[in-house]
Structure formats: structure tokens, C-alpha cells
Write an enzyme that holds these catalytic residues in place. Structure first.
Site, PDB file in Angstrom:
ATOM      1  N   SER A  72      -3.559  -0.957  -6.526  1.00  0.00           N
ATOM      2  CA  SER A  72      -2.867  -2.231  -6.767  1.00  0.00           C
ATOM      3  C   SER A  72      -3.832  -3.208  -7.421  1.00  0.00           C
ATOM      4  O   SER A  72      -5.045  -3.129  -7.211  1.00  0.00           O
ATOM      5  CB  SER A  72      -2.391  -2.819  -5.436  1.00  0.00           C
ATOM      6  OG  SER A  72      -1.960  -4.141  -5.616  1.00  0.00           O
TER       7      SER A  72
ATOM      8  N   TYR B 163      -4.111  -5.341   3.203  1.00  0.00           N
ATOM      9  CA  TYR B 163      -3.492  -4.514   2.141  1.00  0.00           C
ATOM     10  C   TYR B 163      -4.510  -4.284   1.027  1.00  0.00           C
ATOM     11  O   TYR B 163      -4.689  -3.160   0.550  1.00  0.00           O
ATOM     12  CB  TYR B 163      -2.255  -5.240   1.612  1.00  0.00           C
ATOM     13  CG  TYR B 163      -1.573  -4.574   0.435  1.00  0.00           C
ATOM     14  CD1 TYR B 163      -0.783  -3.441   0.615  1.00  0.00           C
ATOM     15  CD2 TYR B 163      -1.714  -5.087  -0.862  1.00  0.00           C
ATOM     16  CE1 TYR B 163      -0.148  -2.834  -0.472  1.00  0.00           C
ATOM     17  CE2 TYR B 163      -1.077  -4.484  -1.941  1.00  0.00           C
ATOM     18  CZ  TYR B 163      -0.300  -3.357  -1.738  1.00  0.00           C
ATOM     19  OH  TYR B 163       0.328  -2.762  -2.818  1.00  0.00           O
TER      20      TYR B 163
HETATM   21  P1  NAP Z   1       8.809   0.432  -2.039  1.00  0.00           P
HETATM   22  O1  NAP Z   1       9.978   0.226  -2.927  1.00  0.00           O
HETATM   23  O2  NAP Z   1       8.707  -0.296  -0.760  1.00  0.00           O
HETATM   24  O3  NAP Z   1       8.654   2.017  -1.789  1.00  0.00           O
HETATM   25  C1  NAP Z   1       7.695   2.543  -0.939  1.00  0.00           C
HETATM   26  C2  NAP Z   1       8.150   3.906  -0.481  1.00  0.00           C
HETATM   27  O4  NAP Z   1       7.129   4.463   0.378  1.00  0.00           O
HETATM   28  C3  NAP Z   1       9.442   3.838   0.348  1.00  0.00           C
HETATM   29  O5  NAP Z   1      10.344   4.816  -0.115  1.00  0.00           O
HETATM   30  C4  NAP Z   1       8.961   4.115   1.743  1.00  0.00           C
HETATM   31  O6  NAP Z   1       9.888   4.780   2.585  1.00  0.00           O
HETATM   32  C5  NAP Z   1       7.793   5.058   1.488  1.00  0.00           C
HETATM   33  N1  NAP Z   1       6.925   5.160   2.656  1.00  0.00           N
HETATM   34  C6  NAP Z   1       6.440   4.151   3.432  1.00  0.00           C
HETATM   35  N2  NAP Z   1       5.720   4.642   4.439  1.00  0.00           N
HETATM   36  C7  NAP Z   1       5.742   5.998   4.323  1.00  0.00           C
HETATM   37  C8  NAP Z   1       5.182   7.058   5.077  1.00  0.00           C
HETATM   38  N3  NAP Z   1       4.444   6.816   6.160  1.00  0.00           N
HETATM   39  N4  NAP Z   1       5.400   8.331   4.663  1.00  0.00           N
HETATM   40  C9  NAP Z   1       6.166   8.587   3.569  1.00  0.00           C
HETATM   41  N5  NAP Z   1       6.722   7.620   2.816  1.00  0.00           N
HETATM   42  C10 NAP Z   1       6.519   6.335   3.204  1.00  0.00           C
HETATM   43  O7  NAP Z   1       7.475   0.068  -2.807  1.00  0.00           O
HETATM   44  P2  NAP Z   1       6.975   0.247  -4.325  1.00  0.00           P
HETATM   45  O8  NAP Z   1       6.826  -1.111  -4.880  1.00  0.00           O
HETATM   46  O9  NAP Z   1       7.748   1.266  -5.039  1.00  0.00           O
HETATM   47  O10 NAP Z   1       5.500   0.755  -4.012  1.00  0.00           O
HETATM   48  C11 NAP Z   1       5.016   2.047  -4.344  1.00  0.00           C
HETATM   49  C12 NAP Z   1       3.498   1.966  -4.358  1.00  0.00           C
HETATM   50  O11 NAP Z   1       3.088   1.054  -5.375  1.00  0.00           O
HETATM   51  C13 NAP Z   1       2.900   1.459  -3.039  1.00  0.00           C
HETATM   52  O12 NAP Z   1       1.757   2.214  -2.725  1.00  0.00           O
HETATM   53  C14 NAP Z   1       2.521   0.016  -3.357  1.00  0.00           C
HETATM   54  O13 NAP Z   1       1.458  -0.436  -2.575  1.00  0.00           O
HETATM   55  C15 NAP Z   1       2.159   0.129  -4.829  1.00  0.00           C
HETATM   56  N6  NAP Z   1       2.231  -1.138  -5.557  1.00  0.00           N
HETATM   57  C16 NAP Z   1       3.416  -1.808  -5.688  1.00  0.00           C
HETATM   58  C17 NAP Z   1       3.421  -3.030  -6.375  1.00  0.00           C
HETATM   59  C18 NAP Z   1       4.684  -3.841  -6.566  1.00  0.00           C
HETATM   60  O14 NAP Z   1       4.578  -4.985  -7.073  1.00  0.00           O
HETATM   61  N7  NAP Z   1       5.865  -3.344  -6.225  1.00  0.00           N
HETATM   62  C19 NAP Z   1       2.228  -3.537  -6.927  1.00  0.00           C
HETATM   63  C20 NAP Z   1       1.055  -2.826  -6.759  1.00  0.00           C
HETATM   64  C21 NAP Z   1       1.061  -1.618  -6.075  1.00  0.00           C
HETATM   65  P3  NAP Z   1      10.953   4.017   3.474  1.00  0.00           P
HETATM   66  O15 NAP Z   1      12.084   3.755   2.558  1.00  0.00           O
HETATM   67  O16 NAP Z   1      11.303   4.998   4.552  1.00  0.00           O
HETATM   68  O17 NAP Z   1      10.300   2.774   3.995  1.00  0.00           O
END
Ligand code: NAP
Length: 251
Positions: free
Chosen positions: A146, A159
Site C-alpha cells: 500500500s 496497517y
Molecule cells: P476489500 O474490498 O475489503 O477486499 C479484501 C478481501 O480480502 C475481501 O474479499 C475479504 O474477505 C478478504 N479477506 C480478509 N481477510 C481474509 C482472510 N483472513 N483470509 C482470506 N481472505 C480474507 O479490499 P481491497 O481494497 O480490494 O483490498 C485488497 C488489498 O489491497 C488489501 O491487501 C489492501 O490492503 C490493499 N490496498 C487497498 C487499497 C484501497 O484503497 N482499496 C489501497 C492500498 C492497498 P471478506 O469479504 O470475507 O471480508
């Protein structure tokens, strides 16, 4: 000339892929020829509908539900990947959570949960994935870090630390696994429109967007395109790198 994006014959595994960046990444890799296994904590009707819709577009996704923060569950998952597919070519360590907290008041449970999922989960998966990849002397591992892991953010120290750790993991495993033909890179997304940031107030959202030089919030597809680059032979000579996908948020 054959497309360098072509992932035909490759087996890819994306963690946390029921929605957001993981889901779009799964679609992107599968659209470019990979056989994609998606992981998430649990199955849901909504996910099954999305998988069915994807199938109608000739995108076939396999599911493997488990908690990435549980070492035994991760170990068992790779046994089943080996049993069914006999190989693994691409791992995307995407599963992650973000819960805001001030350093002075962050609870022990919050600190442990964040590191268990964001950091330990990626380490566990990298360990087992790299063992499978080493059998074929090739592979690509992509860690979703991130911008908060590279630049920090007030209110997100825990985080941030969990995501900075993925950069250390990327750099060290890139060195350790290169002789085995395995490349390891990280992506540092900026502000991407997913459920992870849906709790931001409109004021914070607009303030954050005002810092993005390209003038818009990122999409999950913006990140998925960078994953495709690292997963494919377009990046065959690239390892140990951290690529910002942030619309110029930090320049
Ligand atoms: P998201 O929409 O919240 O998706 C995260 C996914 O991870 C969800 O499907 C969640 O499942 C799953 N998950 C959580 N805990 C888990 C576990 N213990 N085992 C297996 N799966 C699990 O978030 P996103 O924005 O797509 O984020 C994806 C990645 O990108 C993350 O690592 C995040 O830190 C990173 N990121 C995101 C952003 C942003 O602005 N969105 C920016 C920088 C980095 P559930 O549905 O069951 O909760």
C-alpha cells in the site's frame, strides 16, 4: 508474435478475491489465459452469482475458501492445489484488512489481527507457493502492499507497519528465490474505490482525491493491470520492485 500478456497454461492463485482488487485481478488473469483459483474466507450467494456471470463470459474460476492467517489452513490449501493442478505459476498476496487506529489507543487484538492477516498471511502463502513454483523453476509472486506502507499515514500506523513488512518480504524473497526462477514484486496502490475505503467520509474522500495528480480515485482494474504486468513475461527481467499504482499521489 505471441502476446507477452499470454498466460495460457499458467495456474494463478489470488487471495482475498471475493471482491475489490482481488476479484478484478482474478478476472484480469483469467481473461488473459490463466487458470485462476480464488480464495476468500467463506463462500456466499453473491460470490456464486458473480462466478456464474463470469462463466457466461467464458471466465472459469475455481474457489478455495480458507483463512490466510491460519498456518494449517494455508498448508492444506497448497496440498489441494498440488493435488488438483500439479503446479503453481502465479501467487497474488492480496487478502488484507484496514482498520483505522491511533497508535496511543490501538488494541492488542487489532494489532495482532492486522498483522496475522496482512503480513503473516502473505508470508505463509509465499512459503508454500514458492515450494510448488520451485518444482518448475519458475513463478511470479505479487504482494499487494500500500502507499500507506511506503509513505505512512496518520491514524493507520498498525496497517502501515503490516504493509511495510510486505516490502521487506518482497525484497528478501526476491533475492532468495531468484536462483529458483521465481520473481517477487510488490504493488503499492494509492486510493482505490473498494469496500476497504467505503467508510471514509465524503470530506476525507474529496481531500484524498485532491492529492491525486491524475484527478480521480483509482479502480480495482487499475491495480489488476499492474498485477498482469508482473504476472506475465512482460516483466520477465524484473524482480524485487515496488510499483506505485496511485495516480501520482506521492509525486
Ligand atoms: P476489500 O474490498 O475489503 O477486499 C479484501 C478481501 O480480502 C475481501 O474479499 C475479504 O474477505 C478478504 N479477506 C480478509 N481477510 C481474509 C482472510 N483472513 N483470509 C482470506 N481472505 C480474507 O479490499 P481491497 O481494497 O480490494 O483490498 C485488497 C488489498 O489491497 C488489501 O491487501 C489492501 O490492503 C490493499 N490496498 C487497498 C487499497 C484501497 O484503497 N482499496 C489501497 C492500498 C492497498 P471478506 O469479504 O470475507 O471480508
Amino acid at each position: 508474435m505471441e502476446s507477452l500478456f499470454n498466460l495460457n497454461g499458467k495456474i494463478a492463485f489470488v487471495t482475498g478475491a471475493a471482491r475489490g482488487i482481488g476479484w478484478q485481478t482474478a478476472l484480469m488473469l483469467a481473461s488473459n489465459g490463466a487458470k485462476v483459483i480464488i480464495n476468500d474466507l467463506a463462500d456466499s450467494e453473491n460470490l456464486q452469482t458473480k462466478i456464474k456471470d463470469a462463466k457466461e463470459q467464458n471466465i472459469d474460476l475455481t474457489t478455495l475458501f480458507f483463512d490466510v492467517s491460519d498456518y494449517v489452513q494455508v498448508k492444506n490449501a497448497y496440498s489441494s492445489i498440488f493435488k488438483e493442478f500439479k503446479r503453481l505459476d502465479i501467487l497474488v498476496n492480496n487478502a488484507g484488512i484496514m482498520e483505522d487506529s491511533m497508535i496511543s489507543t490501538a488494541s492488542e487484538a487489532h494489532i495482532e489481527k492486522t498483522f496475522k492477516i496482512n503480513t503473516f498471511g502473505a508470508i505463509y502463502n509465499t512459503q508454500y507457493a514458492s515450494r510448488l513454483m520451485a518444482r518448475n523453476n519458475s513463478g511470479s509472486i505479487i504482494n499487494i502492499s500500500s502507499i500507506i506502507g511506503t509513505k505512512g499515514n496518520a491514524g493507520e500506523s498498525v496497517y502501515s507497519a503490516s504493509k511495510s513488512a510486505l516490502i521487506g518480504l518482497t525484497l528478501s524473497t526476491a533475492k532468495e528465490l531468484a536462483p529458483l526462477g521465481i520473481r517477487v514484486n510488490a504493488i503499492a496502490p494509492g486510493f482505490i474505490d473498494t469496500d476497504l475505503v467505503s467508510h471514509f467520509s465524503e470530506e476525507i474522500r474529496q481531500k484524498t482525491i485532491s492529492n491525486i495528480k491524475l484527478g480521480r480515485i483509482g479502480t480495482p482494474e487499475d491495480v489488476a493491470k499492474a498485477v498482469l504486468f508482473f504476472a506475465s513475461d512482460l516483466s520477465a527481467y524484473i524482480t524485487g520492485q515496488v510499483l506505485g499504482v496511485d495516480g501520482g499521489m506521492i509525486i
